[in-house]
Scaffold this active site. Sequence first.
Site, PDB file in Angstrom:
ATOM      1  N   ASP A 273       0.834  -1.198   0.000  1.00  0.00           N
ATOM      2  CA  ASP A 273       0.000   0.000   0.000  1.00  0.00           C
ATOM      3  C   ASP A 273       0.872   1.253   0.000  1.00  0.00           C
ATOM      4  O   ASP A 273       1.402   1.663   1.028  1.00  0.00           O
ATOM      5  CB  ASP A 273      -0.917   0.007   1.231  1.00  0.00           C
ATOM      6  CG  ASP A 273      -1.822   1.235   1.254  1.00  0.00           C
ATOM      7  OD1 ASP A 273      -2.006   1.857   0.188  1.00  0.00           O
ATOM      8  OD2 ASP A 273      -2.343   1.553   2.340  1.00  0.00           O
ATOM      9  N   LYS A 280       1.704   7.927   0.577  1.00  0.00           N
ATOM     10  CA  LYS A 280       2.165   7.932   1.965  1.00  0.00           C
ATOM     11  C   LYS A 280       3.560   8.565   2.049  1.00  0.00           C
ATOM     12  O   LYS A 280       4.306   8.563   1.073  1.00  0.00           O
ATOM     13  CB  LYS A 280       2.249   6.495   2.501  1.00  0.00           C
ATOM     14  CG  LYS A 280       0.926   5.786   2.667  1.00  0.00           C
ATOM     15  CD  LYS A 280       1.159   4.353   3.132  1.00  0.00           C
ATOM     16  CE  LYS A 280      -0.147   3.608   3.328  1.00  0.00           C
ATOM     17  NZ  LYS A 280      -0.915   4.101   4.475  1.00  0.00           N
ATOM     18  N   ASP A 291       0.080  -4.833   4.978  1.00  0.00           N
ATOM     19  CA  ASP A 291      -1.319  -4.452   4.793  1.00  0.00           C
ATOM     20  C   ASP A 291      -2.175  -5.610   4.294  1.00  0.00           C
ATOM     21  O   ASP A 291      -3.356  -5.435   4.034  1.00  0.00           O
ATOM     22  CB  ASP A 291      -1.411  -3.261   3.830  1.00  0.00           C
ATOM     23  CG  ASP A 291      -2.570  -2.341   4.165  1.00  0.00           C
ATOM     24  OD1 ASP A 291      -3.115  -2.431   5.282  1.00  0.00           O
ATOM     25  OD2 ASP A 291      -2.950  -1.521   3.305  1.00  0.00           O
ATOM     26  N   ARG A 354     -11.142  -0.273   2.782  1.00  0.00           N
ATOM     27  CA  ARG A 354     -12.609  -0.330   2.827  1.00  0.00           C
ATOM     28  C   ARG A 354     -13.203  -0.469   1.432  1.00  0.00           C
ATOM     29  O   ARG A 354     -14.300  -1.007   1.263  1.00  0.00           O
ATOM     30  CB  ARG A 354     -13.147   0.904   3.550  1.00  0.00           C
ATOM     31  CG  ARG A 354     -12.904   2.224   2.862  1.00  0.00           C
ATOM     32  CD  ARG A 354     -12.936   3.419   3.789  1.00  0.00           C
ATOM     33  NE  ARG A 354     -11.769   3.461   4.657  1.00  0.00           N
ATOM     34  CZ  ARG A 354     -11.573   4.379   5.601  1.00  0.00           C
ATOM     35  NH1 ARG A 354     -12.471   5.348   5.784  1.00  0.00           N
ATOM     36  NH2 ARG A 354     -10.490   4.360   6.338  1.00  0.00           N
TER      37      ARG A 354
END
Length: 502
Positions: A273, A280, A291, A354
């Site tokens: 990720d 990030k 992750d 999500r």
Amino acid sequence: MDFSIKPIEAKTGLQGVKTGCIAVGVFEDKKLSAVAKALDGKGAITAALKSGDITGKAGSTLLLRGLDGVAAERVLLVGLGSEESVSDKNFQSAVQAVARVFSGLGANEGTIALPFEDVKNRDVSWAVRCAVLAIREANYRFDQTKSKKEPEKGGVKKISLLTSATAANAAKTAAAQAAAVANGVALTKDLGNLAPNICTPTYLAGVAKKLAKDYKFGVEVLDRKQIEALKMGSFLSVTKGSDEPPKFIVLKYNGGKPKDAPVVLVGKGITFDTGGISLKPGANMDEMKYDMCGAASVLGTFRTLGELGLKLNVVGVIPTCENMPSGRASKPGDIVTSMSGQTIEILNTDAEGRLILCDALTYVERFKPAVVVDIATLTGACVTALGHHNTGLFTRHDDAHDALASALLAAGKETGDTAWRMPIEDAYQEQLKSNFADMANIGGPPGGSITAACFLERYTKKYTWAHLDIAGTAWKSGAAKGATGRPVPLLTAFLMNRANGK
């Protein structure tokens, strides 16, 4: 590592136990356990306590050699804390200390004669499982990707646990169960610790297929075209920026009756990720290989299931892909349509977990599940709220969901793989409002772990569901950096309790 359960022989007693090392307990205030007294014929153990060489504090140790009248080559004194009652915390500290000492001993065999049947509010099965898991944890290592393997540790390889004859059968069952859990934990750790260029979605699919072959599970791996056919627009939006193909993995364990509704475990499988376009910071980004620990925990739990042979039906669902930035990647402001038909405004591409889970949670409706539990390294906000001790547990507030939450919390307490229940309330749903879609994928900084759970909750209306946010518990940073294998112990205990009608 070989474990066996042995009742104490009435004829020879503890003095006659031939072993490289026997571990026995001592208490604070310079008091000996009954087992230690049995080995103290010449007063060497009493002398060690009186001299202050060991305090009896939980987890303290002292190794003695060549005691007169004792067949064991070494006697390991282990602190148990207060004599009044051996608490579960003190017992855990004691067996962890034994595991550390045994891992470095120059002996092949060892014996543990701690008070397995005298731990306050726990039974012998709990104590035996605790000991086996502690020893397996101390002996875990990961060197698969090193050109020069670390030298094999010496240490004890065959371990006997001494119990009374009446407790021996329960202890044998518990030891076998703990070994199965330890194998699942080890698989979960290995997958988490693997480099992200190795542990890709395709690699996870290969692991699932191998488990299916080894344990006769049902398995199905959907590729991009099949995912597109299911109209999983939310999942596909995350994988757009990566050259690695996404996979949607389904494992089926059919240990129950054919018509029994299954327990469904859904694991987040982001194998790396970057945050996508919402990139990030570079510092510690390497840890984003973890992750996919939700997916790894589902695979680890299935390995344990295969060994335990529980009488229930379990389905594992793993949406897995990378989240990478590129000219094809999703952008903040994009609107996507989930499998459920609900539209989502992507305000932050780093809130991607999500987005893959919501389509998986819609997909599992077809199984008409008894309950669904999703497991995900979902939010840094959960780490801020709960630190690294407790997994965040989220579910609705009604009788069915309260019962599910209670069962998961109890499984966590039983195994030491603890969780803490967090709220889900309509007030938090307000933060997910969007001017342009049915919902936004983030709700702002306040209550970030809660709004993430509220997002998922919108896709679970047709069944009983709980969400485990393992962002703070799935791995450790710093010098001890590595996957923890959590929450495999919690999930396994939950499934075992369900299979046993608890």
